[in-house]
Design a protein around this motif. Structure first.
Motif, PDB file in Angstrom:
ATOM      1  N   TRP A 173       0.810  -1.217   0.000  1.00  0.00           N
ATOM      2  CA  TRP A 173       0.000   0.000   0.000  1.00  0.00           C
ATOM      3  C   TRP A 173       0.841   1.264   0.000  1.00  0.00           C
ATOM      4  O   TRP A 173       0.456   2.269  -0.597  1.00  0.00           O
ATOM      5  CB  TRP A 173      -0.929   0.021   1.212  1.00  0.00           C
ATOM      6  CG  TRP A 173      -1.956  -1.053   1.286  1.00  0.00           C
ATOM      7  CD1 TRP A 173      -2.235  -1.865   2.358  1.00  0.00           C
ATOM      8  CD2 TRP A 173      -2.885  -1.461   0.262  1.00  0.00           C
ATOM      9  NE1 TRP A 173      -3.247  -2.745   2.059  1.00  0.00           N
ATOM     10  CE2 TRP A 173      -3.671  -2.514   0.768  1.00  0.00           C
ATOM     11  CE3 TRP A 173      -3.116  -1.045  -1.050  1.00  0.00           C
ATOM     12  CZ2 TRP A 173      -4.670  -3.155   0.044  1.00  0.00           C
ATOM     13  CZ3 TRP A 173      -4.104  -1.678  -1.788  1.00  0.00           C
ATOM     14  CH2 TRP A 173      -4.867  -2.708  -1.245  1.00  0.00           C
ATOM     15  N   ARG A 174       1.983   1.238   0.673  1.00  0.00           N
ATOM     16  CA  ARG A 174       2.769   2.474   0.796  1.00  0.00           C
ATOM     17  C   ARG A 174       3.915   2.566  -0.214  1.00  0.00           C
ATOM     18  O   ARG A 174       4.650   3.550  -0.232  1.00  0.00           O
ATOM     19  CB  ARG A 174       3.312   2.623   2.218  1.00  0.00           C
ATOM     20  CG  ARG A 174       4.413   1.674   2.611  1.00  0.00           C
ATOM     21  CD  ARG A 174       4.961   2.010   3.972  1.00  0.00           C
ATOM     22  NE  ARG A 174       5.315   3.423   4.082  1.00  0.00           N
ATOM     23  CZ  ARG A 174       6.261   3.877   4.897  1.00  0.00           C
ATOM     24  NH1 ARG A 174       6.930   3.049   5.683  1.00  0.00           N
ATOM     25  NH2 ARG A 174       6.528   5.165   4.941  1.00  0.00           N
ATOM     26  N   THR A 175       4.073   1.537  -1.052  1.00  0.00           N
ATOM     27  CA  THR A 175       5.141   1.554  -2.048  1.00  0.00           C
ATOM     28  C   THR A 175       4.603   1.702  -3.469  1.00  0.00           C
ATOM     29  O   THR A 175       5.176   2.433  -4.283  1.00  0.00           O
ATOM     30  CB  THR A 175       5.975   0.261  -1.964  1.00  0.00           C
ATOM     31  OG1 THR A 175       6.491   0.114  -0.644  1.00  0.00           O
ATOM     32  CG2 THR A 175       7.123   0.280  -2.970  1.00  0.00           C
ATOM     33  N   PHE A 176       3.498   1.025  -3.755  1.00  0.00           N
ATOM     34  CA  PHE A 176       2.962   0.978  -5.121  1.00  0.00           C
ATOM     35  C   PHE A 176       1.573   1.605  -5.200  1.00  0.00           C
ATOM     36  O   PHE A 176       0.882   1.753  -4.191  1.00  0.00           O
ATOM     37  CB  PHE A 176       2.871  -0.477  -5.596  1.00  0.00           C
ATOM     38  CG  PHE A 176       4.163  -1.228  -5.545  1.00  0.00           C
ATOM     39  CD1 PHE A 176       5.251  -0.821  -6.300  1.00  0.00           C
ATOM     40  CD2 PHE A 176       4.307  -2.350  -4.734  1.00  0.00           C
ATOM     41  CE1 PHE A 176       6.459  -1.518  -6.257  1.00  0.00           C
ATOM     42  CE2 PHE A 176       5.498  -3.050  -4.686  1.00  0.00           C
ATOM     43  CZ  PHE A 176       6.582  -2.636  -5.440  1.00  0.00           C
ATOM     44  N   ASN A 177       1.165   1.931  -6.436  1.00  0.00           N
ATOM     45  CA  ASN A 177      -0.204   2.435  -6.614  1.00  0.00           C
ATOM     46  C   ASN A 177      -1.227   1.296  -6.612  1.00  0.00           C
ATOM     47  O   ASN A 177      -2.430   1.530  -6.479  1.00  0.00           O
ATOM     48  CB  ASN A 177      -0.323   3.283  -7.880  1.00  0.00           C
ATOM     49  CG  ASN A 177      -0.090   2.498  -9.169  1.00  0.00           C
ATOM     50  OD1 ASN A 177      -0.758   1.493  -9.451  1.00  0.00           O
ATOM     51  ND2 ASN A 177       0.855   2.948  -9.990  1.00  0.00           N
ATOM     52  N   CYS A 178      -0.756   0.059  -6.787  1.00  0.00           N
ATOM     53  CA  CYS A 178      -1.606  -1.140  -6.691  1.00  0.00           C
ATOM     54  C   CYS A 178      -2.802  -1.099  -7.642  1.00  0.00           C
ATOM     55  O   CYS A 178      -3.868  -1.657  -7.345  1.00  0.00           O
ATOM     56  CB  CYS A 178      -2.077  -1.358  -5.255  1.00  0.00           C
ATOM     57  SG  CYS A 178      -0.723  -1.711  -4.102  1.00  0.00           S
ATOM     58  N   GLY A 179      -2.637  -0.437  -8.777  1.00  0.00           N
ATOM     59  CA  GLY A 179      -3.692  -0.400  -9.785  1.00  0.00           C
ATOM     60  C   GLY A 179      -4.503   0.872  -9.797  1.00  0.00           C
ATOM     61  O   GLY A 179      -5.358   1.058 -10.671  1.00  0.00           O
ATOM     62  N   ILE A 180      -4.261   1.777  -8.836  1.00  0.00           N
ATOM     63  CA  ILE A 180      -4.981   3.053  -8.752  1.00  0.00           C
ATOM     64  C   ILE A 180      -3.963   4.183  -8.931  1.00  0.00           C
ATOM     65  O   ILE A 180      -3.172   4.469  -8.033  1.00  0.00           O
ATOM     66  CB  ILE A 180      -5.698   3.215  -7.394  1.00  0.00           C
ATOM     67  CG1 ILE A 180      -6.656   2.042  -7.145  1.00  0.00           C
ATOM     68  CG2 ILE A 180      -6.423   4.545  -7.340  1.00  0.00           C
ATOM     69  CD1 ILE A 180      -7.827   1.970  -8.103  1.00  0.00           C
ATOM     70  N   GLY A 181      -3.990   4.846 -10.091  1.00  0.00           N
ATOM     71  CA  GLY A 181      -2.976   5.848 -10.385  1.00  0.00           C
ATOM     72  C   GLY A 181      -3.363   7.270 -10.053  1.00  0.00           C
ATOM     73  O   GLY A 181      -2.501   8.147  -9.940  1.00  0.00           O
ATOM     74  N   PHE A 182      -4.659   7.520  -9.905  1.00  0.00           N
ATOM     75  CA  PHE A 182      -5.148   8.887  -9.668  1.00  0.00           C
ATOM     76  C   PHE A 182      -6.464   8.757  -8.928  1.00  0.00           C
ATOM     77  O   PHE A 182      -7.214   7.797  -9.146  1.00  0.00           O
ATOM     78  CB  PHE A 182      -5.356   9.612 -11.005  1.00  0.00           C
ATOM     79  CG  PHE A 182      -5.312  11.109 -10.938  1.00  0.00           C
ATOM     80  CD1 PHE A 182      -4.108  11.787 -10.996  1.00  0.00           C
ATOM     81  CD2 PHE A 182      -6.487  11.853 -10.850  1.00  0.00           C
ATOM     82  CE1 PHE A 182      -4.064  13.177 -10.953  1.00  0.00           C
ATOM     83  CE2 PHE A 182      -6.459  13.240 -10.804  1.00  0.00           C
ATOM     84  CZ  PHE A 182      -5.237  13.916 -10.859  1.00  0.00           C
ATOM     85  N   VAL A 183      -6.754   9.690  -8.025  1.00  0.00           N
ATOM     86  CA  VAL A 183      -7.972   9.601  -7.217  1.00  0.00           C
ATOM     87  C   VAL A 183      -8.716  10.935  -7.236  1.00  0.00           C
ATOM     88  O   VAL A 183      -8.109  12.006  -7.075  1.00  0.00           O
ATOM     89  CB  VAL A 183      -7.649   9.199  -5.761  1.00  0.00           C
ATOM     90  CG1 VAL A 183      -8.897   9.288  -4.882  1.00  0.00           C
ATOM     91  CG2 VAL A 183      -7.065   7.788  -5.711  1.00  0.00           C
ATOM     92  N   LEU A 184     -10.026  10.848  -7.434  1.00  0.00           N
ATOM     93  CA  LEU A 184     -10.911  11.999  -7.296  1.00  0.00           C
ATOM     94  C   LEU A 184     -11.615  11.889  -5.950  1.00  0.00           C
ATOM     95  O   LEU A 184     -12.066  10.808  -5.563  1.00  0.00           O
ATOM     96  CB  LEU A 184     -11.969  12.022  -8.400  1.00  0.00           C
ATOM     97  CG  LEU A 184     -11.499  11.918  -9.853  1.00  0.00           C
ATOM     98  CD1 LEU A 184     -12.710  11.875 -10.775  1.00  0.00           C
ATOM     99  CD2 LEU A 184     -10.592  13.082 -10.204  1.00  0.00           C
ATOM    100  N   ILE A 185     -11.717  12.986  -5.229  1.00  0.00           N
ATOM    101  CA  ILE A 185     -12.531  13.047  -4.016  1.00  0.00           C
ATOM    102  C   ILE A 185     -13.744  13.905  -4.356  1.00  0.00           C
ATOM    103  O   ILE A 185     -13.599  15.092  -4.673  1.00  0.00           O
ATOM    104  CB  ILE A 185     -11.758  13.635  -2.831  1.00  0.00           C
ATOM    105  CG1 ILE A 185     -10.485  12.817  -2.568  1.00  0.00           C
ATOM    106  CG2 ILE A 185     -12.640  13.674  -1.580  1.00  0.00           C
ATOM    107  CD1 ILE A 185      -9.647  13.327  -1.406  1.00  0.00           C
ATOM    108  N   ALA A 186     -14.923  13.302  -4.342  1.00  0.00           N
ATOM    109  CA  ALA A 186     -16.115  13.964  -4.871  1.00  0.00           C
ATOM    110  C   ALA A 186     -17.286  13.862  -3.902  1.00  0.00           C
ATOM    111  O   ALA A 186     -17.353  12.962  -3.057  1.00  0.00           O
ATOM    112  CB  ALA A 186     -16.500  13.332  -6.205  1.00  0.00           C
ATOM    113  N   SER A 187     -18.225  14.800  -4.048  1.00  0.00           N
ATOM    114  CA  SER A 187     -19.443  14.750  -3.238  1.00  0.00           C
ATOM    115  C   SER A 187     -20.238  13.508  -3.609  1.00  0.00           C
ATOM    116  O   SER A 187     -20.245  13.075  -4.770  1.00  0.00           O
ATOM    117  CB  SER A 187     -20.288  16.002  -3.471  1.00  0.00           C
ATOM    118  OG  SER A 187     -20.675  16.104  -4.831  1.00  0.00           O
TER     119      SER A 187
END
Length: 345
Positions: free
Chosen positions: A295-309
């Motif tokens: 979890w703290r070394t790789f993106n594990c398949g998730i490269g970008f994250v949106l935080i949305a309502s």
């Protein structure tokens, strides 16, 4: 004696510039003034923004460079370089305007350098960002034969009223994770250690005809154009659907998303909401890597994250579907507890 006798070939440098000129020109935007080769690069920003805030970023590609040189795959490492920089400035809602690169080597190999710079130009073109200049340094005795180093620099701009700084994030907001193409450019010191210990099985089939070598060298996903379109369509900031964004780089999912979350709030991430890509499954199994380290070394398949309502998620996901971007609801913003602010389980 001559400079060439000392190991620096000015003629080769000049020949390189002529080879890369057409590659670089394809990335130019109307705001670019002049051509390649001046002492300074010029970019006209007038008339485009009312209250522009400039957002700058610089990065490299870490020891993925070593793997590229080991495997002789130089044509996409430049895309990685661009991606690491432009995806970073994108987090604050900025449109990357122009890019500069630094390429250093012991002895200039024109074919290798053209391949690398060609990748940089391609990455800029795909991001709508002009490759406006750079530096190629030939430095004998600094690098072993066949080695080179890379660094990238980008400047973007965003309207002051539309800048994202995380202050709009609220309890109950949803995390929408966007698919990565692989490890992007992070964790490669550990990746190379696992790869070497496994006997460098580059031809290993990870499924669907994708070899391990292909998966390891897959270039970083460039999120710029689809995310900028998402921001134009839906809006960002207080009272708008998108409250914050995060680029998942060094530090992985554990340490990157929380950087844009205000104090007093934390993250509850559901690891079962998406499937680990085969590359990360292989790395964890072959390297006996603990979940927490993944979890703290790789993106594990998730490269970008949106935080949305919460009420905007369906519309945002429909737009992501239209753009052809893989995505998942991977968690929520929650009140921070007394322990770690990020829970992944």
């Amino acid at each position: 004696m001559t400079y060439r006798d000392a190991g620096v070939d000015i003629d080769a440098g000049n020949a390189l510039v002529e080879r890369i000129k057409p590659l670089v020109k394809r990335s130019f935007r109307p705001e670019v003034m002049g051509g390649l080769g001046g002492f300074g690069a010029l970019f006209d920003l007038s008339g485009k923004y009312k209250e522009p805030v400039l957002v700058s970023g610089t990065d490299g590609v870490g020891t993925k460079l070593k793997l590229a040189q080991q495997l002789g795959r130089h044509d996409t490492i430049g895309i990685d370089l661009v991606g690491m920089c432009v995806n970073d400035v994108l987090v604050q809602g900025a449109e990357p305007l122009f890019f500069l690169d630094y390429f250093a080597t012991g002895k200039l190999d024109i074919e290798t350098t053209v391949a690398v710079v060609g990748g940089i130009a391609k990455g800029c073109e795909l991001s709508g960002c002009a490759l406006i200049g750079g530096e190629t340094a030939e430095m004998p005795d600094m690098y072993a034969p066949g080695e080179y180093d890379l660094a990238g620099f980008t400047v973007g701009a965003v309207e002051k009223s539309q800048m994202l700084d995380g202050s709009a994030v609220r309890d109950g907001d949803v995390l929408i994770g966007l698919a990565s193409s692989g490890a992007h450019s992070n964790g490669y010191s550990l990746i190379r250690r696992i790869y070497d210990r496994a006997g460098r099985p580059g031809s290993l089939d990870l499924g669907g005809g994708v070899t391990l070598e292909d998966a390891l060298m897959a270039p970083t996903t460039l999120y710029v154009k689809p995310i900028l379109e998402l921001l134009r369509t839906h809006g960002a900031g207080a009272g708008k659907p998108i409250h914050a964004m995060a680029h998942i780089t060094g530090g992985g999912l554990t340490e990157n998303i929380i950087r844009v979350v205000p104090d007093g709030l934390g993250l509850d991430i559901d690891a079962s909401s998406w499937t680990f890509p085969p590359l990360f499954q292989w790395l964890q199994t072959e390297g006996a890597v603990a979940d927490s380290e993944m979890w703290r070394t790789f993106n594990c398949g998730i490269g970008f994250v949106l935080i949305a309502s919460q009420d905007s998620v369906a519309a945002l996901e429909a737009s992501l579907d239209t753009a052809g971007i893989g995505h998942w609801q991977i968690g929520k913003v929650v009140p921070a507890g007394t322990g770690e602010r990020v829970k992944i389980g």
